[in-house]
Design a protein around this motif. Structure first.
Motif, PDB file in Angstrom:
ATOM      1  N   GLY A 289      -1.595   4.695 -19.079  1.00 16.03           N
ATOM      2  CA  GLY A 289      -2.386   3.956 -20.045  1.00 16.03           C
ATOM      3  C   GLY A 289      -3.865   4.230 -19.869  1.00 16.03           C
ATOM      4  O   GLY A 289      -4.271   5.020 -19.010  1.00 16.03           O
ATOM      5  N   ASN A 290      -4.655   3.597 -20.677  1.00 15.84           N
ATOM      6  CA  ASN A 290      -6.105   3.708 -20.539  1.00 15.84           C
ATOM      7  C   ASN A 290      -6.745   2.374 -20.900  1.00 15.84           C
ATOM      8  O   ASN A 290      -6.076   1.467 -21.386  1.00 15.84           O
ATOM      9  CB  ASN A 290      -6.667   4.843 -21.398  1.00 15.84           C
ATOM     10  CG  ASN A 290      -6.244   4.720 -22.852  1.00 15.84           C
ATOM     11  OD1 ASN A 290      -6.299   3.647 -23.428  1.00 15.84           O
ATOM     12  ND2 ASN A 290      -5.816   5.828 -23.449  1.00 15.84           N
ATOM     13  N   ASN A 316      -5.635   1.012 -10.279  1.00 12.05           N
ATOM     14  CA  ASN A 316      -4.280   1.569 -10.170  1.00 12.05           C
ATOM     15  C   ASN A 316      -3.537   1.020  -8.960  1.00 12.05           C
ATOM     16  O   ASN A 316      -2.332   0.725  -9.032  1.00 12.05           O
ATOM     17  CB  ASN A 316      -4.344   3.099 -10.104  1.00 12.05           C
ATOM     18  CG  ASN A 316      -4.658   3.731 -11.449  1.00 12.05           C
ATOM     19  OD1 ASN A 316      -4.077   3.359 -12.465  1.00 12.05           O
ATOM     20  ND2 ASN A 316      -5.585   4.671 -11.472  1.00 12.05           N
ATOM     21  N   LYS A 317      -4.254   0.856  -7.860  1.00 14.88           N
ATOM     22  CA  LYS A 317      -3.641   0.286  -6.661  1.00 14.88           C
ATOM     23  C   LYS A 317      -3.229  -1.158  -6.899  1.00 14.88           C
ATOM     24  O   LYS A 317      -2.127  -1.576  -6.514  1.00 14.88           O
ATOM     25  CB  LYS A 317      -4.619   0.372  -5.493  1.00 14.88           C
ATOM     26  CG  LYS A 317      -4.069  -0.188  -4.184  1.00 14.88           C
ATOM     27  CD  LYS A 317      -5.103  -0.078  -3.068  1.00 14.88           C
ATOM     28  CE  LYS A 317      -4.564  -0.687  -1.774  1.00 14.88           C
ATOM     29  NZ  LYS A 317      -5.583  -0.634  -0.684  1.00 14.88           N
ATOM     30  N   TYR A 318      -4.108  -1.920  -7.553  1.00 16.51           N
ATOM     31  CA  TYR A 318      -3.826  -3.327  -7.840  1.00 16.51           C
ATOM     32  C   TYR A 318      -2.605  -3.477  -8.745  1.00 16.51           C
ATOM     33  O   TYR A 318      -1.716  -4.291  -8.476  1.00 16.51           O
ATOM     34  CB  TYR A 318      -5.043  -3.969  -8.504  1.00 16.51           C
ATOM     35  CG  TYR A 318      -4.797  -5.367  -9.010  1.00 16.51           C
ATOM     36  CD1 TYR A 318      -4.777  -6.453  -8.141  1.00 16.51           C
ATOM     37  CD2 TYR A 318      -4.571  -5.603 -10.370  1.00 16.51           C
ATOM     38  CE1 TYR A 318      -4.547  -7.743  -8.601  1.00 16.51           C
ATOM     39  CE2 TYR A 318      -4.334  -6.891 -10.843  1.00 16.51           C
ATOM     40  CZ  TYR A 318      -4.316  -7.950  -9.958  1.00 16.51           C
ATOM     41  OH  TYR A 318      -4.073  -9.218 -10.417  1.00 16.51           O
ATOM     42  N   VAL A 319      -2.534  -2.701  -9.825  1.00 21.53           N
ATOM     43  CA  VAL A 319      -1.424  -2.801 -10.767  1.00 21.53           C
ATOM     44  C   VAL A 319      -0.114  -2.347 -10.113  1.00 21.53           C
ATOM     45  O   VAL A 319       0.942  -2.938 -10.350  1.00 21.53           O
ATOM     46  CB  VAL A 319      -1.714  -1.977 -12.042  1.00 21.53           C
ATOM     47  CG1 VAL A 319      -0.509  -1.978 -12.973  1.00 21.53           C
ATOM     48  CG2 VAL A 319      -2.936  -2.536 -12.757  1.00 21.53           C
ATOM     49  N   TYR A 370      12.177   0.911  -4.858  1.00 19.71           N
ATOM     50  CA  TYR A 370      11.398   1.195  -6.064  1.00 19.71           C
ATOM     51  C   TYR A 370      10.083   1.889  -5.708  1.00 19.71           C
ATOM     52  O   TYR A 370       9.385   1.498  -4.762  1.00 19.71           O
ATOM     53  CB  TYR A 370      11.101  -0.092  -6.829  1.00 19.71           C
ATOM     54  CG  TYR A 370      12.347  -0.754  -7.351  1.00 19.71           C
ATOM     55  CD1 TYR A 370      12.785  -0.543  -8.650  1.00 19.71           C
ATOM     56  CD2 TYR A 370      13.116  -1.597  -6.515  1.00 19.71           C
ATOM     57  CE1 TYR A 370      13.939  -1.148  -9.128  1.00 19.71           C
ATOM     58  CE2 TYR A 370      14.268  -2.200  -6.984  1.00 19.71           C
ATOM     59  CZ  TYR A 370      14.674  -1.979  -8.286  1.00 19.71           C
ATOM     60  OH  TYR A 370      15.825  -2.568  -8.744  1.00 19.71           O
ATOM     61  N   GLU A 371       9.778   2.901  -6.477  1.00 23.61           N
ATOM     62  CA  GLU A 371       8.493   3.598  -6.358  1.00 23.61           C
ATOM     63  C   GLU A 371       7.774   3.463  -7.702  1.00 23.61           C
ATOM     64  O   GLU A 371       8.254   3.943  -8.725  1.00 23.61           O
ATOM     65  CB  GLU A 371       8.709   5.081  -6.033  1.00 23.61           C
ATOM     66  CG  GLU A 371       7.426   5.889  -5.976  1.00 23.61           C
ATOM     67  CD  GLU A 371       7.699   7.377  -5.783  1.00 23.61           C
ATOM     68  OE1 GLU A 371       7.044   8.190  -6.466  1.00 23.61           O
ATOM     69  OE2 GLU A 371       8.583   7.715  -4.965  1.00 23.61           O
ATOM     70  N   VAL A 372       6.638   2.787  -7.694  1.00 24.91           N
ATOM     71  CA  VAL A 372       5.877   2.567  -8.920  1.00 24.91           C
ATOM     72  C   VAL A 372       4.633   3.442  -8.894  1.00 24.91           C
ATOM     73  O   VAL A 372       3.797   3.335  -7.989  1.00 24.91           O
ATOM     74  CB  VAL A 372       5.475   1.084  -9.069  1.00 24.91           C
ATOM     75  CG1 VAL A 372       4.655   0.886 -10.344  1.00 24.91           C
ATOM     76  CG2 VAL A 372       6.719   0.192  -9.084  1.00 24.91           C
ATOM     77  N   ASN A 373       4.525   4.335  -9.855  1.00 25.38           N
ATOM     78  CA  ASN A 373       3.366   5.214  -9.986  1.00 25.38           C
ATOM     79  C   ASN A 373       2.553   4.783 -11.202  1.00 25.38           C
ATOM     80  O   ASN A 373       3.068   4.721 -12.313  1.00 25.38           O
ATOM     81  CB  ASN A 373       3.811   6.670 -10.158  1.00 25.38           C
ATOM     82  CG  ASN A 373       4.647   7.146  -8.986  1.00 25.38           C
ATOM     83  OD1 ASN A 373       4.266   6.950  -7.832  1.00 25.38           O
ATOM     84  ND2 ASN A 373       5.784   7.763  -9.260  1.00 25.38           N
ATOM     85  N   VAL A 374       1.286   4.462 -10.969  1.00 25.24           N
ATOM     86  CA  VAL A 374       0.433   3.942 -12.035  1.00 25.24           C
ATOM     87  C   VAL A 374      -0.722   4.905 -12.293  1.00 25.24           C
ATOM     88  O   VAL A 374      -1.457   5.271 -11.370  1.00 25.24           O
ATOM     89  CB  VAL A 374      -0.127   2.545 -11.666  1.00 25.24           C
ATOM     90  CG1 VAL A 374      -1.018   2.027 -12.784  1.00 25.24           C
ATOM     91  CG2 VAL A 374       1.017   1.573 -11.401  1.00 25.24           C
ATOM     92  N   ASN A 375      -0.875   5.308 -13.535  1.00 19.99           N
ATOM     93  CA  ASN A 375      -1.964   6.194 -13.934  1.00 19.99           C
ATOM     94  C   ASN A 375      -2.694   5.576 -15.129  1.00 19.99           C
ATOM     95  O   ASN A 375      -2.389   5.862 -16.282  1.00 19.99           O
ATOM     96  CB  ASN A 375      -1.412   7.580 -14.290  1.00 19.99           C
ATOM     97  CG  ASN A 375      -2.508   8.567 -14.651  1.00 19.99           C
ATOM     98  OD1 ASN A 375      -3.695   8.312 -14.420  1.00 19.99           O
ATOM     99  ND2 ASN A 375      -2.138   9.690 -15.227  1.00 19.99           N
ATOM    100  N   LEU A 376      -3.653   4.701 -14.804  1.00 15.38           N
ATOM    101  CA  LEU A 376      -4.456   4.048 -15.828  1.00 15.38           C
ATOM    102  C   LEU A 376      -5.870   4.611 -15.765  1.00 15.38           C
ATOM    103  O   LEU A 376      -6.490   4.611 -14.700  1.00 15.38           O
ATOM    104  CB  LEU A 376      -4.495   2.531 -15.607  1.00 15.38           C
ATOM    105  CG  LEU A 376      -3.130   1.824 -15.574  1.00 15.38           C
ATOM    106  CD1 LEU A 376      -3.317   0.345 -15.261  1.00 15.38           C
ATOM    107  CD2 LEU A 376      -2.385   2.007 -16.882  1.00 15.38           C
ATOM    108  N   ASN A 377      -6.370   5.083 -16.872  1.00 17.26           N
ATOM    109  CA  ASN A 377      -7.670   5.739 -16.911  1.00 17.26           C
ATOM    110  C   ASN A 377      -8.692   4.856 -17.616  1.00 17.26           C
ATOM    111  O   ASN A 377      -8.527   4.512 -18.786  1.00 17.26           O
ATOM    112  CB  ASN A 377      -7.558   7.082 -17.643  1.00 17.26           C
ATOM    113  CG  ASN A 377      -8.887   7.793 -17.725  1.00 17.26           C
ATOM    114  OD1 ASN A 377      -9.674   7.774 -16.781  1.00 17.26           O
ATOM    115  ND2 ASN A 377      -9.153   8.406 -18.871  1.00 17.26           N
ATOM    116  N   LEU A 378      -9.742   4.468 -16.885  1.00 12.45           N
ATOM    117  CA  LEU A 378     -10.818   3.687 -17.477  1.00 12.45           C
ATOM    118  C   LEU A 378     -11.770   4.636 -18.203  1.00 12.45           C
ATOM    119  O   LEU A 378     -12.562   5.346 -17.585  1.00 12.45           O
ATOM    120  CB  LEU A 378     -11.578   2.905 -16.399  1.00 12.45           C
ATOM    121  CG  LEU A 378     -10.798   1.767 -15.729  1.00 12.45           C
ATOM    122  CD1 LEU A 378     -11.622   1.167 -14.594  1.00 12.45           C
ATOM    123  CD2 LEU A 378     -10.441   0.693 -16.741  1.00 12.45           C
TER     124      LEU A 378
END
Length: 394
Positions: A289-290, A316-319, A370-378
């Protein structure tokens, strides 16, 4: 109210001037239906449009809706018994909301499924919600500000909450039918309750002050297994489940940035994808997301590129921790697959699915990691460049 007028006009357009033509006053136009079970009988409450006579000044102060209540040994029997209280025929084609009482949801939803499955005269595009109010018979009677019909208020609030809060989820009955017929899926439903004084909320006085005495408030998601209500998720768990299931777009995340200061970030979730490592019984969830910084009260310089990278990494770490913690919490409390993992197995790993399906929870789900990978771009910093840091600097 405009939507209700369009609905009324559509009735005339559909029926035309044939021998089957019915005057508006011959129909109870249902906008919402609530179903409960008391002892061995079903109790139904319907909200219908009040067909006011525009030329009759005595009807000017009447509410825009009327509620009828009845009981019966079946849902159909209860609805038919409403005729004894009104001479009009029930017309439920354009109903927007189906409310199910908490007690009935805990017992079983199969009776509700059966009734609506068989009723071909009703479109299945209404939203479904669980009523957690103790005195649930008052919910559809609450007078709501801004929107005259409480059913319309519930409808609009559901859509707004899902769009901007991410706590509620939009579930039409047609989707519930699909879930019911698919052994690989479990159900999540939004909830609602009355906040304040139930009885004052049904009186015109509720609309005469800027601070109403009773409001209809959405709660967290209700979680099911095998068509039975198990309990309710927390706000964080509700948001996490919606993100994983691609049931939400915009989320506001608030987290600490330094000391006791906070940053708010408006995030648009683009996608959430599930992959499964069957050898290691691991679920990999990839979230993309962004977004942008909507409020910044921290003592770091937003004009510094490295600071922006740090803030993005912190987000990303927080989410990631937010969602991972929610997954394990939900599983430990309810042990039900609300993420569609079983469905992913069926569609992408069918051979393995056949091996574990008969004892899915014991042989597979209970052992998952579970492995959660988060890629959020500000991509945006907002209008103020430096924030609190820039002020202190000056």
């Amino acid at each position: 109210m405009k939507k209700i007028i369009l609905i009324i006009l559509s009735i005339f357009l559909i029926t035309g001037c044939s021998s089957n033509y019915k005057e508006l006053n011959d129909l109870l136009i249902v906008t919402a239906l609530e179903i409960d079970k008391v002892d061995d009988n079903y109790k139904v409450i319907i909200q219908v449009v009040n067909p006011k006579n525009q030329n009759d000044t005595s009807s000017a102060n009447q509410t825009d809706f009327i509620t009828y209540e009845s009981t019966g040994i079946t849902i159909q029997d209860a609805l038919r018994n409403i005729i004894s209280k009104s001479t009009q025929k029930i017309y439920g084609v354009h109903s927007q909301i189906l409310v199910i009482s908490e007690s009935l949801a805990k017992e079983d939803l199969s009776s509700i499924y059966d009734f609506f499955f068989r009723d071909i005269s009703v479109r299945k595009e209404f939203y479904v919600i669980i009523d957690t109010t103790d005195d649930n018979e008052k919910l559809l009677q609450i007078l709501t500000p801004l929107i005259n019909l409480s059913s319309q208020s519930i409808y609009e609030t559901l859509i707004t909450n899902n769009k901007y809060m991410g706590v509620a989820t939009l579930v039409k009955f047609s989707e519930i039918m699909d879930i019911y017929l698919d052994d690989n899926k479990e159900l999540l439903l939004p909830t609602i309750h009355i906040e304040g004084n139930n009885y004052i909320g049904t009186d015109e006085e509720n609309l005469e002050t800027s601070d109403t005495d009773a409001n209809l408030v959405l709660g967290n998601l209700a979680i099911f297994k095998d068509e039975k209500l198990l309990g309710y998720l927390t706000k964080e768990e509700s948001i996490s489940a919606n993100i994983i299931n691609n049931n939400v777009q915009n989320i506001l995340f608030n987290h600490k940035c330094d000391n006791d200061n906070y940053i708010s970030e408006e995030i648009n979730i683009k996608s959430s994808d599930i992959k499964i490592d069957t050898d290691n019984k691991k679920v990999i969830i990839n979230i993309k997301g962004n977004g942008y910084i909507s409020e910044y009260n921290c003592n770091r310089d937003l004009t510094n590129v490295e600071v922006i990278k740090e803030i993005n990494n912190d987000l990303n770490k927080y989410v990631k921790e937010y969602i991972t913690s929610s997954i394990y919490s939900i599983n430990s409390k309810y042990n039900t697959d609300i993420y569609g993992i079983r469905d992913v197995l069926y569609k992408k790993y069918y051979k393995y699915y056949k091996q574990v399906n008969d004892n899915y929870y014991e042989e597979f789900f209970d052992d998952l990691t579970y492995e959660v990978n988060v890629n959020l771009n500000l991509s945006k910093k907002g209008n103020i460049i430096g924030g609190a840091y820039e002020k202190q600097k000056n």
